[in-house]
Design a protein around this motif. Structure first.
Motif, PDB file in Angstrom:
ATOM      1  N   GLU A   1       0.795  -1.222   0.096  1.00 22.84           N
ATOM      2  CA  GLU A   1       0.059   0.144   0.068  1.00 22.84           C
ATOM      3  C   GLU A   1       1.041   1.318   0.237  1.00 22.84           C
ATOM      4  OE1 GLU A   1      -4.085   1.731   0.164  1.00 22.84           O
ATOM      5  OE2 GLU A   1      -3.056  -0.325  -0.486  1.00 22.84           O
TER       6      GLU A   1
ATOM      7  N   ARG B   1       1.280   4.156  -3.012  1.00 24.52           N
ATOM      8  CA  ARG B   1       0.896   5.723  -2.655  1.00 24.52           C
ATOM      9  C   ARG B   1       1.800   6.621  -2.745  1.00 24.52           C
ATOM     10  NH1 ARG B   1      -4.164   5.546   1.384  1.00 24.52           N
ATOM     11  NH2 ARG B   1      -4.347   7.547   0.438  1.00 24.52           N
TER      12      ARG B   1
ATOM     13  N   PHE C   1      -5.622   1.240  -2.323  1.00 20.48           N
ATOM     14  CA  PHE C   1      -5.002   1.627  -3.456  1.00 20.48           C
ATOM     15  C   PHE C   1      -4.289   0.460  -4.376  1.00 20.48           C
ATOM     16  CE2 PHE C   1      -6.127   5.479  -1.760  1.00 20.48           C
ATOM     17  CZ  PHE C   1      -5.907   6.347  -2.632  1.00 20.48           C
TER      18      PHE C   1
ATOM     19  N   GLU D   1      -6.586  -0.655  -7.058  1.00 22.58           N
ATOM     20  CA  GLU D   1      -7.247   0.426  -7.758  1.00 22.58           C
ATOM     21  C   GLU D   1      -7.519   0.149  -9.206  1.00 22.58           C
ATOM     22  OE1 GLU D   1      -7.027   5.308  -7.388  1.00 22.58           O
ATOM     23  OE2 GLU D   1      -5.177   4.148  -8.126  1.00 22.58           O
TER      24      GLU D   1
END
Length: 224
Positions: A36, A40, A116, A119
């Motif tokens: 993650e 990000r 994310f 995503e």
């Protein structure tokens, strides 16, 4: 003179599996946090290169025998038990949300939050993730109903995008059977609005015969 007490073999094995699963779960949690952070971050290229060196060092520590393609991990209970490395429910998988499953009156419900790493469109989950979540829940619903099966078809309907960082419910329910065919429905909603379906699916699963099971899963332990 007292004779030292020894643990029965079954108890010792159970303790070993518990410790191994706890370690796998801890590593999986940290790996998911790493994944993650990786997708990000806006860190500099120098920081990313240093991080890559660190990850390579950690990877080098995971030595020893590697399991073969069709080998069932000792920490798994296949079929019907825990799957520690499943990309959907596996506590040890860096790919899994992971989904936590509980029974309902007529099926199963899964609880998870996509990050994310899952995503698709900015801010929303990838459509393939929705299919994977539903395929897993619907397949496990077959097993929970006493009719384990393999996916034959999965018809998806995307009503609204799945928001990231939002607690979700994933539903799976067996609606009928016809010989070896099992008919299942599924849906994804948010936890806050369980009456609004974001994605729904109809699936057909088939119960393999014993010869097919042995051919498909040669590494499955007989006691499973």
């Amino acid at each position: 003179m007292h004779t030292p007490l020894t643990e029965p073999p079954a108890a010792a094995e159970a303790e070993h599996l518990e410790r191994q699963r706890a370690a796998i779960t801890r590593l999986g949690h940290e790996l998911r946090a790493l994944v993650e952070a990786t997708v990000r971050t806006a860190a500099s290229h120098d920081t990313l290169h240093r991080a890559a060196d660190g990850v390579r060092h950690v990877t080098g520590q995971l030595t020893g025998r590697r399991r073969a393609r069709a080998e069932v991990p000792e920490v798994d209970g296949f079929p019907g038990g825990p799957r520690m490395y499943s990309p959907v429910v596996g506590a040890g998988s860096p790919l899994a949300p992971p989904v936590h499953i509980t029974p309902t009156d007529d099926g199963l419900i899964g609880h998870c939050t996509l990050g994310f790493a899952h995503e698709g469109p900015p801010g929303y989950g990838h459509g393939g993730m929705s299919a994977m979540l539903l395929d897993e829940l619907m397949g496990q619903a077959c097993t929970a109903a006493g009719t384990p099966g393999l996916t034959v078809s999965l018809q998806m309907r995307y009503h609204q995008p799945i928001p990231l960082e939002t607690p979700l419910h994933i539903l799976g329910r067996v609606t009928g059977t016809n010989n070896r065919k099992i008919f299942v429905t599924g849906a994804i909603t948010t936890q806050a609005d369980p009456s609004t379906n974001l994605v729904t699916a109809d699936g057909v699963f088939i119960a393999p015969d014993p010869d097919q099971v042995r051919a498909l899963f040669p590494g499955m332990r007989e006691e499973a």
